[in-house]
Design a protein around this motif. Structure first.
Motif, short mmCIF file in Angstrom:
data_model
loop_
_atom_site.label_atom_id
_atom_site.label_comp_id
_atom_site.label_asym_id
_atom_site.label_seq_id
_atom_site.Cartn_x
_atom_site.Cartn_y
_atom_site.Cartn_z
N GLU A 265 0.84 -1.19 0.00
CA GLU A 265 0.00 0.00 0.00
C GLU A 265 0.87 1.24 0.00
O GLU A 265 2.09 1.16 0.23
CB GLU A 265 -0.96 0.00 1.18
CG GLU A 265 -0.32 -0.16 2.53
CD GLU A 265 -1.37 -0.32 3.64
OE1 GLU A 265 -2.54 0.00 3.40
OE2 GLU A 265 -1.01 -0.77 4.73
N SER A 266 0.28 2.38 -0.22
CA SER A 266 1.03 3.62 -0.46
C SER A 266 1.42 4.35 0.82
O SER A 266 2.30 5.20 0.81
CB SER A 266 0.23 4.56 -1.36
OG SER A 266 -1.02 4.87 -0.76
N ARG A 267 0.77 4.05 1.90
CA ARG A 267 1.09 4.78 3.14
C ARG A 267 2.23 4.10 3.89
O ARG A 267 2.42 2.88 3.82
CB ARG A 267 -0.13 4.87 4.04
CG ARG A 267 -0.53 3.56 4.71
CD ARG A 267 -1.71 3.75 5.66
NE ARG A 267 -2.08 2.50 6.31
CZ ARG A 267 -1.53 2.05 7.45
NH1 ARG A 267 -0.60 2.78 8.05
NH2 ARG A 267 -1.94 0.91 7.97
N LYS A 268 2.98 4.91 4.61
CA LYS A 268 4.05 4.39 5.46
C LYS A 268 3.47 4.04 6.82
O LYS A 268 2.67 4.78 7.39
CB LYS A 268 5.15 5.45 5.62
CG LYS A 268 6.34 4.97 6.42
CD LYS A 268 7.39 6.07 6.52
CE LYS A 268 8.59 5.60 7.34
NZ LYS A 268 9.63 6.65 7.47
N ARG A 269 3.87 2.91 7.32
CA ARG A 269 3.34 2.49 8.62
C ARG A 269 3.91 3.37 9.74
O ARG A 269 5.06 3.82 9.68
CB ARG A 269 3.70 1.02 8.90
CG ARG A 269 2.96 0.05 7.99
CD ARG A 269 3.35 -1.39 8.27
NE ARG A 269 2.65 -2.31 7.38
CZ ARG A 269 1.46 -2.83 7.64
NH1 ARG A 269 0.84 -2.53 8.77
NH2 ARG A 269 0.87 -3.65 6.78
#
Length: 661
Positions: free
Chosen positions: A627-631
């Motif tokens: 996915e595109s978001r950083k954890r």
């Protein structure tokens, strides 16, 4: 600061001249005496439940005519027995034990009975391959096994004064000398697995017989010459047994004509980089250094120096491990130092220590003693559990137990094993620890060198008199070392102390008075204290053990963006037992404050490193793989333990190198 050159010839200090009373190493030496040597005796007698069978002693009984049966094990199985004998020899000096000595004597008598009338001694060929003696030196380890027997014989003779094993070794060495050489009718060959070369130098030193030095010199000089001996002997076997039989030979099918595996691709004086099987390489380099010193061979010494720089600056792990490639237990290429597939055999680190010691005996340069220290506290003792009854053959710098099932990682084990079918490492480690006194001091006529800071006592002949030294240290945890000096009379001489490469601000006092650096002479990492010494004089050393962040050379791609921790000589790692699973999700902020704490009840008493680190969010309701978001990341208190102590609290992840943020 004065820089001086020291050209005096200097002498080794035998383990027999040193008594160790060190909090850290005395524990290991007691463990070798009380646990390892008895345990390994049971193992080579096939009496350890659940361990891989050895059959090593039974092979000798069969060869001696005391039992019936077939040979079992690897072709080099004999060496497990002789390395056990060597460890026993060193242990008997420190702790005389009549029962253990009797057991060793009985084993030596068994070896004597197995020896053939012409001096030949190798149970594999005596039992089932008499007609194939000396037909495949590339693969058959005959001289390798002979070398370990010779080393054991020299050690046992030095400790006990008994000649029985030494006579067996000399008879075997004389037989080998009658087989190999430049003379007509002899084989112009050399070992496939180097070991006898360094053993012959020890035998030469013990007996004074030049033929042993010359045989070592022949093996070293003949190696890599054209036409290649391994090719010639393979062609002879093909003529005798047929080409198809030859192609079924294990090493032939695996390595074919890859002479680099045995370091036989070039004459040794022309070799520029370390290549091939790592243990074979460092055993040979050790012999090359010893031979260079005995014969004043400057070309051979220069080759040793070139190879040393290549190994230690381009192919050595932070732990003192060498041999990154599991295919062939070998060096691969410069800067190829992966953590998770590292092979780094325990024996290879031990062999590196042997080589460093031989180089150190040629010139007092702290870079050799620094590597000995690095390997001692990290890459060697990691090969044995704190119980003395479990062992690593392979010493990786990162472990994810689930990944060990992959074909490219099957050599990596997440927990130590009871024993191995190929059990070269456990007895090798035992003999190293038992002979530790050999690595602390050396001397020439007017100077004593202190190489390792290990609590100990010794009396040496310096400036024409006996000088006693008593060293008190609590390495690797505490920063201070005290050395008491007791000469027979007031006399001027020099004590040279090593400034470790990890120490930035060493302080030296004599009788409580600080010694200004500008008043000392420095020679290749040693601070030389020259004065008139009196009984009761004391040298007080302080080596501040700051926690250091270490970064790999940019070409070590496996460690890009990562950091490792070291305090004093000890390399640290993160383990799942302290930090939870998924160590790869942990990052260490560049500015995070780190603190060291001694934990007396943890892993035998260790200093741990603790501080704040970040861990990526693991739990997430999203089922998406990408996915595109950083954890998000959360702060937590991490703990690092000494690398040597990992895998003593159950199976779990481990990592030396950690992401830095």
């Amino acid at each position: 600061m004065k820089i001086t050159e020291n050209t005096e010839k200097w002498r080794k200090v035998s383990y027999k001249s040193v008594k160790i009373h060190d909090p850290f190493w005395s524990n290991y030496r007691s463990m070798v005496r009380d646990e390892v040597i008895p345990y390994q005796w049971e193992a080579i007698n096939d009496r350890v439940e659940g361990a891989s069978p050895s059959h090593a002693l039974q092979n000798y009984r069969i060869a001696a005519g005391e039992a019936e049966g077939a040979f079992y094990g690897y072709i080099f199985q004999d060496s497990d027995v002789t390395k056990w004998l060597e460890a026993v020899a060193y242990s008997l000096h420190a702790d005389p034990n009549a029962e253990l000595e009797k057991l060793a004597d009985e084993t030596i008598d068994l070896l004597g009975k197995a020896q053939q009338p012409d001096g030949y001694l190798n149970t594999y060929f005596t039992i089932q391959k008499q007609d194939q003696r000396w037909t495949n030196e590339r693969d058959n380890h005959e001289t390798y096994c002979a070398g370990h027997l010779i080393e054991a014989a020299v050690a046992y003779f030095e400790t006990t004064g008994k000649r029985r094993l030494l006579d067996i070794a000399c008879k075997l060495a004389d037989h080998i000398d009658s087989v190999f050489g430049e003379e007509q009718g002899k084989l112009r060959g050399y070992p496939g697995h180097q070991e006898i070369e360094l053993a012959l130098m020890k035998l030469y030193s013990a007996t004074g017989q030049e033929r042993y030095l010359k045989l070592c010199q022949f093996f070293i000089d003949e190696r890599g010459q054209e036409p290649h001996y391994f090719k010639l002997e393979a062609e002879k076997r093909a003529e005798k047994r047929g080409r198809e039989s030859l192609l079924r030979e294990g090493y032939y099918s695996l390595y074919k004509n890859n002479y680099e595996y045995n370091q036989a691709h070039l004459p040794v004086r022309e070799q520029l980089v370390a290549t091939g099987h790592a243990v074979r390489a460092v055993y040979m380099y050790t012999a090359m250094a010893d031979l260079a010193g005995a014969t004043n061979d400057t070309a051979l010494l220069e080759s040793c120096k070139r190879l040393w720089e290549n190994v230690t600056q381009k192919q050595m792990y932070l732990t003192g491990g060498i041999g990154s490639n599991h295919d062939g237990e070998a060096f691969s290429f410069d800067y190829d130092l992966p953590s998770d597939t590292a092979y780094t055999e325990t024996c290879a680190s031990i062999g590196l220590i042997f080589w460093a010691q031989s180089m150190l005996h040629l010139e007092p340069d702290s870079k050799y003693a620094d590597v000995i220290e690095r390997a001692l506290y990290n890459g060697t003792i990691s090969g044995m559990g704190l119980d003395g009854k479990s062992f690593f053959y392979v010493n990786p710098l990162e472990v994810w137990p689930a990944a060990c099932k992959r074909p490219d990682k099957r050599h990596v084990k997440p927990s130590r094993q009871k024993w191995f079918g190929c059990a070269c490492c456990p007895p090798n480690l035992a003999r190293l620890i038992a002979s530790l006194g050999s690595y602390i001091y050396s001397q020439n006529e007017h100077t004593v060198y202190v190489h390792q800071y290990i609590g100990s006592e010794t009396t040496l002949k310096v400036a024409g008199q006996n000088v006693s030294l008593s060293q008190q240290a609590n390495f690797p945890w505490e920063e201070t070392v005290d050395i008491n000096v007791t000469p027979e009379r007031e006399e001027a001489f020099t004590i040279a102390v090593r400034i470790p490469d990890w120490c930035d601000d060493a302080a030296i006092k004599v009788n409580g008075q600080a010694i200004a650096p500008d008043s000392l002479q420095f020679h290749k990492g040693y601070a030389a204290i020259t004065r008139i010494w009196h009984t009761g004089d004391q040298i007080a050393l302080k080596f501040p053990m700051a926690i250091k962040r270490l970064y790999a050379h940019p070409e070590v791609r496996a460690n890009a963006g990562k950091v490792a921790l070291q305090r004093g000589p000890v390399v640290y790692c993160l383990e799942e037992a302290d930090n939870g699973a998924a160590l790869s999700h942990i990052s260490l902020p560049e500015q995070a404050r780190l603190a060291a704490h001694f934990k007396p009840d943890l892993l035998g008493g260790i200093v741990v490193i603790e501080g704040q680190a970040l861990r990526s969010e693991l739990s997430d309701s999203s089922p998406r793989l990408y996915e595109s978001r950083k954890r998000s990341e959360q702060s937590f208190t991490f703990r690092a333990i000494p690398y040597y102590a990992w895998a003593n609290r159950g199976e779990g992840e481990m990592a030396v190198w950690v992401r830095e943020s």
